[in-house]
Motif scaffolding. Structure first.
Motif, short mmCIF file in Angstrom:
data_model
loop_
_atom_site.label_atom_id
_atom_site.label_comp_id
_atom_site.label_asym_id
_atom_site.label_seq_id
_atom_site.Cartn_x
_atom_site.Cartn_y
_atom_site.Cartn_z
N ALA A 139 -9.03 -4.96 1.47
CA ALA A 139 -10.15 -4.79 0.55
C ALA A 139 -9.92 -3.57 -0.34
O ALA A 139 -10.18 -3.61 -1.56
CB ALA A 139 -11.45 -4.66 1.32
N ALA A 140 -9.42 -2.49 0.25
CA ALA A 140 -9.15 -1.28 -0.54
C ALA A 140 -8.06 -1.56 -1.57
O ALA A 140 -8.13 -1.09 -2.71
CB ALA A 140 -8.75 -0.13 0.38
N ALA A 141 -7.03 -2.32 -1.17
CA ALA A 141 -5.95 -2.66 -2.10
C ALA A 141 -6.48 -3.51 -3.24
O ALA A 141 -6.10 -3.33 -4.41
CB ALA A 141 -4.82 -3.38 -1.36
N ALA A 142 -7.39 -4.44 -2.93
CA ALA A 142 -7.97 -5.30 -3.97
C ALA A 142 -8.81 -4.45 -4.93
O ALA A 142 -8.77 -4.65 -6.16
CB ALA A 142 -8.82 -6.39 -3.34
N ASP A 143 -9.59 -3.50 -4.36
CA ASP A 143 -10.39 -2.61 -5.22
C ASP A 143 -9.50 -1.78 -6.14
O ASP A 143 -9.79 -1.60 -7.32
CB ASP A 143 -11.26 -1.68 -4.36
N ALA A 144 -8.40 -1.27 -5.58
CA ALA A 144 -7.48 -0.48 -6.37
C ALA A 144 -6.85 -1.31 -7.47
O ALA A 144 -6.67 -0.84 -8.61
CB ALA A 144 -6.40 0.13 -5.48
N ALA A 145 -6.56 -2.56 -7.18
CA ALA A 145 -5.97 -3.46 -8.17
C ALA A 145 -6.97 -3.72 -9.29
O ALA A 145 -6.60 -3.75 -10.48
CB ALA A 145 -5.52 -4.76 -7.55
N GLU A 146 -8.25 -3.89 -8.94
CA GLU A 146 -9.30 -4.10 -9.96
C GLU A 146 -9.45 -2.88 -10.85
O GLU A 146 -9.57 -3.00 -12.08
CB GLU A 146 -10.64 -4.42 -9.29
N VAL A 147 -9.43 -1.70 -10.22
CA VAL A 147 -9.57 -0.46 -10.99
C VAL A 147 -8.37 -0.32 -11.94
O VAL A 147 -8.52 0.04 -13.11
CB VAL A 147 -9.70 0.75 -10.05
N ALA A 148 -7.19 -0.61 -11.45
CA ALA A 148 -5.96 -0.51 -12.26
C ALA A 148 -6.02 -1.52 -13.41
O ALA A 148 -5.63 -1.23 -14.54
CB ALA A 148 -4.73 -0.73 -11.42
N ALA A 149 -6.51 -2.75 -13.12
CA ALA A 149 -6.61 -3.78 -14.17
C ALA A 149 -7.64 -3.37 -15.20
O ALA A 149 -7.43 -3.59 -16.40
CB ALA A 149 -6.97 -5.12 -13.54
N ALA A 150 -8.76 -2.78 -14.78
CA ALA A 150 -9.79 -2.38 -15.71
C ALA A 150 -9.29 -1.22 -16.58
O ALA A 150 -9.59 -1.14 -17.78
CB ALA A 150 -11.04 -1.96 -14.96
N ALA A 151 -8.53 -0.32 -16.01
CA ALA A 151 -8.01 0.82 -16.75
C ALA A 151 -6.95 0.37 -17.76
O ALA A 151 -6.82 0.94 -18.84
CB ALA A 151 -7.42 1.85 -15.80
N ALA A 152 -6.20 -0.64 -17.42
CA ALA A 152 -5.14 -1.15 -18.30
C ALA A 152 -5.72 -2.02 -19.41
O ALA A 152 -5.12 -2.18 -20.46
CB ALA A 152 -4.12 -1.94 -17.51
N GLY A 153 -6.87 -2.61 -19.14
CA GLY A 153 -7.38 -3.59 -20.05
C GLY A 153 -8.36 -3.16 -21.03
O GLY A 153 -8.47 -3.18 -22.16
#
Length: 147
Positions: free
Chosen positions: A133-147
């Motif tokens: 779950a933490a990895a998924a949250d981190a991936a979402e944050v990274a995607a939002a920051a990139a996008g």
């Protein structure tokens, strides 16, 4: 108590077979069986045609049992009114009771160990779910920051 090494036999029967308590943690120190304690039966004296001991040792192997039910059956075959067997029966009765208590304790400890192992496995599984779950949250944050 269960697990001690006897230097004298528990007793003998009408055929002069000696019964020994062997095994357990104390026996391991002497190079014996460190597993479950039990009773070993030494061959007795050979008998003549009239059933009298002739002073020679009986041919045969030692017998052993760690099962309380087998030992109880052996106790039941003893003559409680006989001088040797009456004494042997009372000593074996105490030993069998201790052996049964040790089995109950061992079963309880095994049950506790199984429950602890199950709890540990559940904790590992929960930690894995939390990490995913933490990895998924981190991936979402990274995607939002990139996008």
């Amino acid at each position: 108590t269960v697990g001690t090494v006897r230097r004298v036999p528990l007793g003998s029967d009408r055929h002069f077979r000696r019964y020994w308590q062997l095994g357990g943690r104390d026996a391991a120190r002497l190079g014996g069986n460190s597993e479950k304690p039990g009773v070993w039966i030494e061959p007795g004296l050979a008998e003549d045609k009239r059933g009298h001991a002739n002073g020679e040792e009986e041919d045969g192997d030692w017998l052993a049992s760690t099962c309380p039910d087998e030992l109880s059956a052996t106790m039941d075959s003893l003559n409680s009114k006989g001088a040797r067997e009456g004494k042997l029966g009372s000593v074996m009765k105490t030993f069998v009771q201790e052996l049964r208590e040790a089995e109950v304790t061992a079963a309880a400890e095994a049950s506790k160990a199984a429950a602890a192992a199950e709890a540990a496995a559940e904790a590992v599984a929960a930690s894995k779910v939390e990490a995913e779950a933490a990895a998924a949250d981190a991936a979402e944050v990274a995607a939002a920051a990139a996008g």
